[in-house]
Design an enzyme around this catalytic site. Structure first.
Site, PDB file in Angstrom:
ATOM      1  N   ARG A  78       0.835  -1.210   0.000  1.00  0.00           N
ATOM      2  CA  ARG A  78       0.000   0.000   0.000  1.00  0.00           C
ATOM      3  C   ARG A  78       0.869   1.261   0.000  1.00  0.00           C
ATOM      4  O   ARG A  78       0.553   2.243  -0.672  1.00  0.00           O
ATOM      5  CB  ARG A  78      -0.947  -0.012   1.203  1.00  0.00           C
ATOM      6  CG  ARG A  78      -1.971   1.103   1.178  1.00  0.00           C
ATOM      7  CD  ARG A  78      -3.045   0.932   2.233  1.00  0.00           C
ATOM      8  NE  ARG A  78      -2.515   1.062   3.583  1.00  0.00           N
ATOM      9  CZ  ARG A  78      -3.234   0.858   4.687  1.00  0.00           C
ATOM     10  NH1 ARG A  78      -4.506   0.508   4.593  1.00  0.00           N
ATOM     11  NH2 ARG A  78      -2.698   0.999   5.873  1.00  0.00           N
ATOM     12  N   LYS A 177      -2.622   6.758   1.134  1.00  0.00           N
ATOM     13  CA  LYS A 177      -2.457   7.075   2.566  1.00  0.00           C
ATOM     14  C   LYS A 177      -1.431   8.204   2.630  1.00  0.00           C
ATOM     15  O   LYS A 177      -0.233   7.977   2.839  1.00  0.00           O
ATOM     16  CB  LYS A 177      -2.019   5.820   3.324  1.00  0.00           C
ATOM     17  CG  LYS A 177      -2.203   5.935   4.830  1.00  0.00           C
ATOM     18  CD  LYS A 177      -2.082   4.569   5.487  1.00  0.00           C
ATOM     19  CE  LYS A 177      -1.901   4.651   6.975  1.00  0.00           C
ATOM     20  NZ  LYS A 177      -3.016   5.259   7.692  1.00  0.00           N
ATOM     21  N   GLU A 210     -15.891   6.240   6.999  1.00  0.00           N
ATOM     22  CA  GLU A 210     -14.959   5.578   7.913  1.00  0.00           C
ATOM     23  C   GLU A 210     -14.823   6.383   9.197  1.00  0.00           C
ATOM     24  O   GLU A 210     -15.459   7.429   9.354  1.00  0.00           O
ATOM     25  CB  GLU A 210     -13.591   5.427   7.236  1.00  0.00           C
ATOM     26  CG  GLU A 210     -12.989   6.752   6.778  1.00  0.00           C
ATOM     27  CD  GLU A 210     -11.703   6.598   5.966  1.00  0.00           C
ATOM     28  OE1 GLU A 210     -11.234   5.472   5.758  1.00  0.00           O
ATOM     29  OE2 GLU A 210     -11.178   7.641   5.544  1.00  0.00           O
TER      30      GLU A 210
END
Ligand SMILES: Cc1ncc(COP(=O)(O)O)c(C=O)c1O
Length: 311
Positions: A78, A177, A210
């Site tokens: 990721r 991210k 989220e």
């Protein structure tokens, strides 16, 4: 990933040690910063680093259980994908970063650790042009993390919906991210001001996205639902583990758009995240969820998660 695969010893063995003798003995937070071993007092980064000036960079948070790094490969995949999405070249091979990460954990002597990888655009000038940053900065921090007291995992969290929505997914994909967490931080601060333990974030149309640093699941009649990645969430490593564990345990799991009604009327709801692990939600916006504590399915999945991370 088998440790034997790693061939990268040159940087770690030749790295200049900037770690104090006391820190080396007691097993304390350990930092690898652009090839140098440091501790909290010696790890320094330039004020011209674009990670600081512009939030131009990416990061990961990874847990270590009993000295073993959990799902490092998935986290580093990721990290490299996040970097690729923002045209950021990480100046080292993924396997080398994995190898140094394991070495950092072992040097720290912290068996139950939390690792933070940070890759920034690097040092440039005061303009935002990334071409002025010749080399990315790479940082690995091995420390610990504890978000809530242990009893929260029994009682569940008191959550409110934040007024701040997740950022527009068309401007910066939530799959990245990135070092831009301000929307999530503002949402978190709203929760703090309201006396809540955590916040639920929606997208700008009102769909559930989220938590401030967690993915969310609901359980209704034994069936689990969680928003799909295109809902504007970070595709959590823990979320994926929970989907695997739940499916393996015979629960039905669906990735589907949710709204707050689905949470208010759920039998159970819980958050997942590397730092949070699996934590029940006992109430949302004043509506008690289920029995008002961590539910049976939540506890079952948490137990399965704990045996997996130590297996
Ligand atoms: C915004 C956000 N969503 C979800 C997560 C959960 O992801 P993971 O399980 O990979 O830690 C995190 C944590 O990193 C996060 O920051």
């Amino acid at each position: 990933m088998a440790p034997g695969l790693f061939t990268f010893d040159i940087m770690t063995t030749s790295a200049k040690a900037k770690i104090s003798p006391a820190a080396q003995e007691s097993g304390t937070p350990t930092i690898w910063l652009n090839g140098e071993w440091c501790d909290q007092s010696t790890a320094m980064i330039s004020v011209y680093d674009h990670g600081l000036l512009y939030g131009d960079g990416v990061f990961e948070g990874v847990r270590v259980y009993g000295g073993k790094v959990f799902r490092l490969e998935e986290h580093l995949d990721r990290l490299y994908d996040s970097a690729k999405a923002i045209w950021l070249t990480i100046p080292m091979d993924k396997r080398d970063l994995a190898s140094i990460t394991r070495e950092a954990v072992s040097r720290s002597g912290i068996a139950e650790a939390y690792i933070r990888h940070v890759v920034t655009r690097g040092v440039g000038d005061l303009g935002l042009d990334p071409r002025k940053c010749p080399k990315a900065s790479v940082i690995i921090i091995v420390d610990t993390i504890k978000l809530w007291p242990e009893q929260v995992y029994e009682t569940g969290l008191n959550v409110i919906t934040a007024g701040t929505p997740i950022p527009q997914r068309e401007s910066l994909s939530p799959r990245v991210k990135s070092l831009n967490y301000l929307a999530h931080i503002m949402a978190k601060v709203e929760g703090i001001h309201a006396g809540a333990d955590e916040v639920l974030m929606l997208d700008s149309s009102g769909a559930v996205a989220e938590g401030s640093g967690q993915n969310v699941f609901v359980v209704k009649k034994g069936r689990l639902s969680t928003p799909p990645p295109h809902a504007g969430i970070l595709k959590g490593v823990t979320r994926d583990v929970v989907i695997e564990l739940a499916t393996g345990a015979g629960y039905q799991v669906e990735e589907t758009m949710l709204n707050r009604y689905d949470l208010y009327t759920a039998d159970e709801a819980f958050f997942t995240g590397t730092a949070s692990e699996i934590v029940g939600i006992r109430q949302l916006d004043g509506r008690v969820i289920g029995t008002g504590k961590a539910g049976q399915v939540t506890r079952d999945l948490r137990a399965r998660f704990h045996s997996l991370v130590r297996s």
